[in-house]
Design a protein around this motif. Structure first.
Motif, PDB file in Angstrom:
ATOM      1  N   LYS A   1       0.798  -1.238   0.000  1.00 11.06           N
ATOM      2  CA  LYS A   1       0.000   0.000   0.000  1.00 11.06           C
ATOM      3  C   LYS A   1       0.829   1.285   0.000  1.00 11.06           C
ATOM      4  N   LEU A   2       1.983   1.264  -0.633  1.00 11.80           N
ATOM      5  CA  LEU A   2       2.772   2.489  -0.787  1.00 11.80           C
ATOM      6  C   LEU A   2       1.997   3.423  -1.709  1.00 11.80           C
ATOM      7  N   THR A   3       1.613   4.572  -1.189  1.00 12.26           N
ATOM      8  CA  THR A   3       0.786   5.506  -1.939  1.00 12.26           C
ATOM      9  C   THR A   3       1.245   6.934  -1.660  1.00 12.26           C
ATOM     10  N   THR A   4       1.343   7.723  -2.715  1.00 12.62           N
ATOM     11  CA  THR A   4       1.684   9.140  -2.605  1.00 12.62           C
ATOM     12  C   THR A   4       0.483   9.959  -3.057  1.00 12.62           C
ATOM     13  N   ALA A   5       0.169  10.983  -2.284  1.00 11.60           N
ATOM     14  CA  ALA A   5      -0.920  11.883  -2.684  1.00 11.60           C
ATOM     15  C   ALA A   5      -0.542  12.551  -4.000  1.00 11.60           C
ATOM     16  N   ARG A   6      -1.496  12.741  -4.872  1.00 10.39           N
ATOM     17  CA  ARG A   6      -1.219  13.371  -6.166  1.00 10.39           C
ATOM     18  C   ARG A   6      -0.641  14.768  -5.962  1.00 10.39           C
ATOM     19  N   THR A   7      -0.977  15.434  -4.859  1.00  8.83           N
ATOM     20  CA  THR A   7      -0.427  16.758  -4.578  1.00  8.83           C
ATOM     21  C   THR A   7       1.074  16.720  -4.341  1.00  8.83           C
ATOM     22  N   HIS A   8       1.612  15.525  -4.036  1.00  8.21           N
ATOM     23  CA  HIS A   8       3.040  15.380  -3.741  1.00  8.21           C
ATOM     24  C   HIS A   8       3.747  14.472  -4.746  1.00  8.21           C
TER      25      HIS A   8
ATOM     26  N   ALA B   1       8.120  13.920  -6.899  1.00  7.71           N
ATOM     27  CA  ALA B   1       9.306  14.285  -6.116  1.00  7.71           C
ATOM     28  C   ALA B   1      10.000  13.052  -5.550  1.00  7.71           C
ATOM     29  N   ASP B   2       9.668  11.875  -6.052  1.00  7.40           N
ATOM     30  CA  ASP B   2      10.213  10.590  -5.608  1.00  7.40           C
ATOM     31  C   ASP B   2      10.034  10.368  -4.102  1.00  7.40           C
ATOM     32  N   LEU B   3       8.927  10.828  -3.592  1.00  8.97           N
ATOM     33  CA  LEU B   3       8.592  10.598  -2.192  1.00  8.97           C
ATOM     34  C   LEU B   3       8.501   9.104  -1.907  1.00  8.97           C
ATOM     35  N   GLY B   4       7.958   8.332  -2.852  1.00 10.65           N
ATOM     36  CA  GLY B   4       7.882   6.882  -2.690  1.00 10.65           C
ATOM     37  C   GLY B   4       9.257   6.244  -2.603  1.00 10.65           C
ATOM     38  N   GLY B   5      10.194   6.709  -3.408  1.00 10.85           N
ATOM     39  CA  GLY B   5      11.562   6.189  -3.351  1.00 10.85           C
ATOM     40  C   GLY B   5      12.222   6.480  -2.014  1.00 10.85           C
ATOM     41  N   ARG B   6      12.001   7.677  -1.504  1.00 11.31           N
ATOM     42  CA  ARG B   6      12.540   8.027  -0.178  1.00 11.31           C
ATOM     43  C   ARG B   6      11.904   7.157   0.903  1.00 11.31           C
TER      44      ARG B   6
ATOM     45  N   LEU C   1      10.820   4.113   0.480  1.00 10.60           N
ATOM     46  CA  LEU C   1      11.432   2.778   0.350  1.00 10.60           C
ATOM     47  C   LEU C   1      12.805   2.749   1.019  1.00 10.60           C
ATOM     48  N   HIS C   2      13.576   3.835   0.907  1.00 14.40           N
ATOM     49  CA  HIS C   2      14.865   3.903   1.607  1.00 14.40           C
ATOM     50  C   HIS C   2      14.649   3.868   3.118  1.00 14.40           C
ATOM     51  N   TRP C   3      13.681   4.651   3.588  1.00 16.18           N
ATOM     52  CA  TRP C   3      13.359   4.655   5.017  1.00 16.18           C
ATOM     53  C   TRP C   3      12.945   3.252   5.470  1.00 16.18           C
ATOM     54  N   ALA C   4      12.104   2.594   4.665  1.00 16.47           N
ATOM     55  CA  ALA C   4      11.628   1.253   5.015  1.00 16.47           C
ATOM     56  C   ALA C   4      12.774   0.250   5.037  1.00 16.47           C
ATOM     57  N   GLY C   5      13.697   0.348   4.075  1.00 15.53           N
ATOM     58  CA  GLY C   5      14.846  -0.555   4.044  1.00 15.53           C
ATOM     59  C   GLY C   5      15.747  -0.369   5.250  1.00 15.53           C
ATOM     60  N   ASP C   6      15.925   0.876   5.667  1.00 13.42           N
ATOM     61  CA  ASP C   6      16.725   1.172   6.859  1.00 13.42           C
ATOM     62  C   ASP C   6      16.026   0.661   8.119  1.00 13.42           C
ATOM     63  N   ARG C   7      14.734   0.907   8.223  1.00 15.49           N
ATOM     64  CA  ARG C   7      13.955   0.449   9.378  1.00 15.49           C
ATOM     65  C   ARG C   7      13.980  -1.077   9.474  1.00 15.49           C
TER      66      ARG C   7
ATOM     67  N   HIS D   1      17.238   9.898   4.587  1.00 20.65           N
ATOM     68  CA  HIS D   1      16.064   9.822   3.723  1.00 20.65           C
ATOM     69  C   HIS D   1      15.297  11.133   3.729  1.00 20.65           C
ATOM     70  N   GLY D   2      15.684  12.028   4.649  1.00 20.11           N
ATOM     71  CA  GLY D   2      15.078  13.354   4.677  1.00 20.11           C
ATOM     72  C   GLY D   2      13.806  13.483   5.490  1.00 20.11           C
ATOM     73  N   PHE D   3      13.412  12.426   6.197  1.00 14.79           N
ATOM     74  CA  PHE D   3      12.204  12.482   7.010  1.00 14.79           C
ATOM     75  C   PHE D   3      12.570  12.660   8.481  1.00 14.79           C
ATOM     76  N   GLU D   4      11.718  13.333   9.202  1.00 10.75           N
ATOM     77  CA  GLU D   4      11.794  13.329  10.658  1.00 10.75           C
ATOM     78  C   GLU D   4      10.981  12.119  11.110  1.00 10.75           C
ATOM     79  N   ASP D   5      11.658  11.129  11.669  1.00  7.45           N
ATOM     80  CA  ASP D   5      11.003   9.881  12.038  1.00  7.45           C
ATOM     81  C   ASP D   5      10.431  10.001  13.447  1.00  7.45           C
ATOM     82  N   ARG D   6       9.115  10.046  13.538  1.00  8.27           N
ATOM     83  CA  ARG D   6       8.434  10.174  14.829  1.00  8.27           C
ATOM     84  C   ARG D   6       7.761   8.872  15.253  1.00  8.27           C
ATOM     85  N   THR D   7       8.171   7.775  14.670  1.00 14.11           N
ATOM     86  CA  THR D   7       7.556   6.499  15.024  1.00 14.11           C
ATOM     87  C   THR D   7       8.105   6.023  16.362  1.00 14.11           C
TER      88      THR D   7
END
Length: 186
Positions: A89-96, A99-104, A106-112, A174-180
């Motif tokens: 269920k990897l999904t990016t809002a059309r508004t975003h 910008a390869d948000l999905g690729g980023r 996937l990098h975050w998911a691979g690291d996690r 990956h450029g995200f602030e991870d708040r999980t």
């Protein structure tokens, strides 16, 4: 942008994301996600802390679901013995989009997944959505095989059986602030 665990309050947003994505995909000629996904199944993944939301200010920009469990009938018993995390269920809002948000993600998911001890980040993609398959190949996944036997979790024949995987590992920034929860426990 920040990544947070989804809450039950996000269910309507996630269902709307899926409808938006299905409409966009339909315009590309694919029938992916044309069947409704059972809300109760989605709510169960939220309650099991497997759904993550990417927030851009107040807007929800993307979502990804990560599970230690594979869908029945896709991966072999030998493959299932290897520590893996499964992307769905990897999904990016059309508004975003764009910008390869999905690729980023996937990098975050691979690291996690790597930090959780998984060796593989695995997924199953729509068997007829070749642009999506090429997208995953461009992001380092290798096609394993295509499974057509069996049924879909939301009814009908299996339609998401193009299997791919890539090794997990530290992915850098990956450029995200991870708040999980996992980020807070480090």
């Amino acid at each position: 942008m920040r990544i947070e665990l989804a809450t039950p309050a996000d269910l309507s947003t996630l269902l709307a994301f899926r409808e938006e994505a299905a409409a966009w995909i339909s315009r590309t000629g694919s029938d992916q996600w044309s069947r409704p996904y059972p809300p109760e199944r989605l709510l169960a993944t939220i309650e099991n802390h497997m759904v993550f939301m990417v927030r851009d200010g107040e807007a929800t920009a993307a979502t990804i679901t990560l599970s230690p469990e594979a869908e029945d009938g896709l991966w072999t018993p030998d493959e299932l013995r290897e520590p893996s995390i499964f992307v769905t269920k990897l999904t990016t809002a059309r508004t975003h989009a764009g910008a390869d948000l999905g690729g980023r993600l996937l990098h975050w998911a691979g690291d996690r997944a790597f930090r959780q001890g998984a060796h593989w980040l695995r997924l199953d993609a729509w068997t007829t959505n070749e642009p999506l398959q090429r997208y995953y190949l461009r992001h380092g996944f290798q096609h394993v095989r295509t499974v057509l036997e069996g049924g879909a979790v939301n009814g009908g024949p299996r339609v998401s059986g193009w299997l791919a995987q890539r090794r997990t590992g530290p992915m850098g920034d990956h450029g995200f602030e991870d708040r999980t929860e996992q980020a807070r426990s480090r």
